[in-house]
Design an enzyme around this catalytic site. Structure first.
Site: not given
Ligand code: DOR
Length: 350
Positions: A78, A199, A322, A46, A173, A326, A249
Site C-alpha cells: 500500500n 488482511h 504491522d 509499511h 493489505d 503516521h 494480524h
Molecule cells: O492499522 C493498520 N494500518 N492496518 C493495516 O492493515 C494497514 C496499516 C497502514 O498501512 O497504515
C-alpha cells in the site's frame, strides 16, 4: 585483541555463554543484562516509500528495523502509487518519486532503491505485490506485470535469479481481497506459486472494537465477526484451490478457532498476530487515544487472552509488527478521521 561479552543469554535455549568476538579494540562489555538472538524477520511492514515519505521512507524504516533487531522485512504494497506492477503515469500521486529516480513501476523503484538514492540500507527486504490494480479492489493485477520479479521463477526470467528484492507474496493489505475478484486472485496466486497474505476485514463503518469501550467513547464499533467472515471465506477458497493463505494480524478468539480447525484439517493455512494484540486490549484507547487505533482494532481482554493462547499452542505461526507509521498531525484528527496504524519495529521484541 578480543572483545568479550560475558554471561550472554542465548535467545532460544536460555543457555548462558561468554562470547569472544575478535576485535581490534581492547574492550570488555558487560552484556550480562543482554539477550543474544538471531536477526528477526518481519513479514509485515509499511514503509510508505514512494508517496508518503513524510510518514516513513525506506531509509527511516530500515533504520527502525535494524534498531529493533530485524535483518529482513517484507514490504506491504500500500505504497502511493500502489505496488501493483503497473507502469506509473506522470501526475499520479507519488509518481514523481518513481519517475524522477528513473523507474516506471514501484517494484522497479524499490528494486533499485539503494543505487538510485546512493545509500546502503541496513536490512534486507522482499516485496509484496498487490492483489488488485491500484489496490482498488476492482480488477486483479496481471501476473505478467510481476512474475518476472519472483525468486528463481524460470529461464524466461533469468534476471529473477539475481534479484536482491524479489516479490515473495501477494496481498491487498489494508483491506481484504474483494469478492468480485476473489476467484481471479486465487488463480493468480496458484499460477505464480506464491501465497496470499490476507488482511481479514471488510468494513465500511466502525473505528474501534465494538464493545463497552466504543460505547464509552461514542465511536462506531467494528464487530468481531468482521474478521471471521473473511477468515472463513478464504479457508473455504483454500480448501477448493489448494492455495496457501496466510492471515495477517489475527485478533479474535473466533478467528483463531476457525484457523485451528483448518490447520487440523491439513489445509495450507498459516497466520500471524502482532505484538499489540498480545500486549494491549481496547481499554488502551482510553489512555492512548488514536495512537492505539489500528486495523484490526485492539480487542477485548478475552480476545487478548485467546491471542496469547493461540501463540502458546502454535496456532499462530509467527509474530509480525504491522509497523504502520503516521504523523502526529494525522493521529490528532480524532477517532473517526485519524488513520489506522501503530509502529512496532523498534519495540516489538522488547
Ligand atoms: O492499522 C493498520 N494500518 N492496518 C493495516 O492493515 C494497514 C496499516 C497502514 O498501512 O497504515
Amino acid at each position: 585483541m578480543t572483545l568479550t561479552l560475558h554471561d550472554i543469554k542465548v535467545w532460544n535455549t536460555g543457555e548462558v555463554i561468554d562470547l569472544v568476538v575478535p576485535s581490534d579494540t581492547d574492550a570488555s562489555v558487560d552484556a550480562s543484562a543482554m539477550t543474544i538472538a538471531p536477526g528477526f524477520e518481519d513479514p509485515h511492514v509499511h514503509f510508505r516509500d514512494p508517496g508518503q515519505t513524510y510518514k516513513e521512507s525506506m531509509i527511516s524504516g530500515c533504520a527502525a528495523a535494524a534498531s529493533g533487531g530485524y535483518t529482513n522485512v517484507l514490504i506491504m504494497p500500500n505504497t502511493v502509487p500502489a505496488m501493483d506492477g503497473v507502469k506509473v503515469e506522470a501526475g499520479q500521486p507519488g509518481a514523481s518519486e518513481v519517475l524522477d529516480a528513473g523507474y516506471d513501476t514501484v517494484i522497479d523503484y524499490l528494486q533499485h532503491y539503494e543505487a538510485a538514492h546512493g545509500v546502503k540500507l541496513p536490512v534486507r527486504y522482499d516485496l509484496c505485490v498487490c492483489a488488485s490494480k491500484g489496490r482498488a479492489g476492482h480488477e486483479a493485477t496481471e501476473v505478467a506485470d510481476w512474475i518476472g520479479y519472483l525468486p528463481g521463477h524460470g529461464d524466461e526470467h533469468k534476471d529473477a535469479y539475481q534479484l536482491a528484492h524479489p516479490v515473495t507474496a501477494i496481498s491487498d493489505d489494508g483491506s481484504a481481497v474483494t469478492p468480485s475478484i476473489l476467484e481471479q486472485v486465487f488463480e493468480n496466486v496458484k499460477e505464480s506459486g506464491l501465497y496470499l497474505i490476507e488482511h481479514c476485514e471488510h468494513h465500511d463503518t466502525g473505528a474501534v472494537n465494538d464493545g463497552p469501550v466504543s460505547r464509552k467513547l461514542g465511536v462506531p464499533g467494528i464487530p468481531e465477526d468482521t474478521e471471521l467472515k473473511i477468515v472463513e471465506r478464504d479457508i473455504d477458497m483454500s480448501r477448493k484451490t489448494g492455495v496457501h493463505v496466510h492471515f495477517q494480524h489475527v485478533s479474535t478468539a473466533i478467528s483463531f478457532d476457525a484457523i485451528r480447525k483448518a490447520k487440523a484439517e491439513g489445509l495450507p493455512i498459516t497466520c500471524e498476530t502482532a505484538p499489540h494484540y498480545i500486549a494491549l486490549n481496547d481499554e488502551a484507547l482510553l489512555k492512548y487515544g488514536t495512537l492505539a487505533k489500528m486495523n484490526p482494532p485492539l480487542r477485548s481482554e478475552a480476545d487478548r487472552q485467546a491471542t496469547i493462547a493461540a501463540v502458546a499452542d502454535g496456532t499462530v505461526d509467527l509474530l509480525a509488527t504491522d509497523h504502520a507509521p503516521h504523523t502526529m498531525e494525522e493521529k490528532e484528527l480524532g477517532f473517526l478521521d485519524a488513520p489506522n496504524g501503530i509502529i512496532g519495529l523498534e519495540c516489538a521484541y522488547a
